[in-house]
Design an enzyme around this catalytic site. Structure first.
Site: not given
Ligand SMILES: *Cc1c(COP(=O)(O)O)cnc(C)c1O
Length: 403
Positions: A136, A221, A250
């Site tokens: 994700f 990521d 986050k």
């Molecule tokens: C939450 C998340 C995102 C997206 O972040 P947003 O601030 O909602 O755009 C991207 N990558 C990972 C691994 C995430 O957990």
């Protein structure tokens, strides 16, 4: 105006389905709803509230900066942004920082940078981006297409191209599609949304080696794993692998919206003036708060505390499982933990979440088979104990309802 949950359905786009209660106040790892009901918070705003709710260091930074300067745009720079960038580069492999407002935007910048780097350095045949099933990376059209769940990117018309997905923790499936045409590999060192699945050390090392072999960039990521969540500032430090680009968001803002992309000076040089940008990126309020969060999080006290708290969570979950036999395993790292439901309870994670809320506890799920815990990194021991008592009651209720 009195506000109710029913009003949500009348005034909001229906893309979310929030809980029945509406929180109005938070302090540390406790939250209170409109009716004054108190909850223990094991969710932390989905791995965001790394210092709990309304931490004094954050409140001070926000109110101080709020009386000085709120916004300038990137026509000008500002002190908090430069100070935060300096701290981030001092603490990581990176030499350069790009500020965004969310994880998706940090990833969007990472992917655009990788494409631009490849075009300028290797020519237009080097476009392929490889990512992993169940990964994700956010909800912009580029990032959601790179994410490994077609269901999230289908139904919006033509997708960005040259994106491939292979199996996580399976090096041979990556090796099979990599070539000189590979521009970048994007990966979560520990998949969060995809079910709290850690990347094996040997796998991550192999991914790095394949990227080196094919001159492709490795993008970590760390939007969910970063900023202390796994017990080091970033998870890559424990993986033995250093990425070329890292995205973070986050917990970076502890509750204030901010994201960042970190990279080396050589790679960063390809985002020349005018190639990319954001109105709010590097906003002084966001950067001032993030700097205050970092001053607390990036200390041995807090980072070692994450490991101690991880053990408390694991011990409590194992004790509950001994009694009720609901989990097949507890996995994850630091305070990004997933309790995977066993065959009897597979597909029922939402029942556990709802039962927990009934007993005054906020937890998360990661898909239908995993109950996820991403609490504050400094959650007090007695809140862990109290929350786990409530979780045990919730588990007992779910088990009883299926007896
Ligand atoms: C939450 C998340 C995102 C997206 O972040 P947003 O601030 O909602 O755009 C991207 N990558 C990972 C691994 C995430 O957990």
């Amino acid at each position: 105006m009195s506000v109710t949950r029913e009003m949500f359905d009348d005034v909001m786009v229906p893309n979310y389905n929030p809980a029945a209660f509406i929180p109005v106040k938070g302090e540390g790892s406790r939250v209170w709803d409109q009716a004054g009901r108190e909850y223990v918070d094991f969710a932390g705003g989905i791995a965001v509230n790394c210092l709990g709710h309304c931490h004094p260091a954050m409140v001070n930074a926000l109110t101080e900066q709020g009386q000085k300067l709120w916004h300038l745009s990137n026509v000008l720079t500002n002190e908090p942004a430069i100070r935060l960038a300096k701290k981030l580069t001092d603490a990581t492999f990176a030499d350069r920082v790009y500020f965004a407002n969310s994880g998706a935007e940090a990833n969007e910048a990472a992917l655009k940078l990788a494409r631009r780097w490849a075009l300028e350095k290797h020519g237009e045949d080097k476009q392929q981006i490889i990512a992993f099933q169940k990964g994700f990376h956010g909800r912009t059209f580029f990032t959601v297409t790179v994410g490994g769940q077609a269901a999230y990117s289908d139904g919006f018309g033509p997708k960005p191209g040259a994106i491939e997905h292979v199996e996580f923790n399976d090096l041979s499936s990556l090796e099979a599609v990599m070539s000189a045409k590979t521009c970048a590999v994007m990966i979560e060192p520990l998949q969060g949304e995809g079910g709290v699945v850690p990347g094996d050390k040997a796998f991550l090392k192999g991914v790095r080696e394949l990227c080196d072999k094919h001159q492709a960039l490795l993008i970590f990521d760390e939007v969910q794993t970063g900023f202390g969540r796994t017990g080091t500032l970033y998870a890559y430090e424990q993986s033995g692998v250093t990425p070329d680009i890292l995205s973070t968001a986050k917990a970076l803002g502890g509750g204030f919206p901010i994201g960042a992309m970190l990279t080396t000076a050589d790679i960063a040089a390809h985002l020349k003036p005018g190639t990319h940008g954001s109105t709010y990126g590097g906003n002084p309020l966001a950067c001032a708060v993030s700097e205050a969060v970092m001053d607390v999080v990036n200390t041995p006290d807090v980072l070692n505390g994450v490991k101690q708290r991880e053990q408390l969570f694991r011990d409590a979950l194992h004790a509950i499982n001994e009694k009720y036999h609901v989990f097949s395993e507890v996995r994850g790292q630091g305070l990004l933990l997933g309790a995977a439901l066993n065959d009897t309870y597979k597909g029922k994670s939402r029942e556990f979440l709802l039962a927990a809320a009934e007993h005054g506890l906020m937890v998360l799920i990661a898909g239908a088979d995993v109950v996820r815990f991403t609490p504050s990194l400094i959650i007090p021991e007695h809140d862990i104990a109290e929350g786990m008592q409530r979780f045990e009651q919730a588990v007992a209720q779910v088990v009883a309802s299926h007896a």
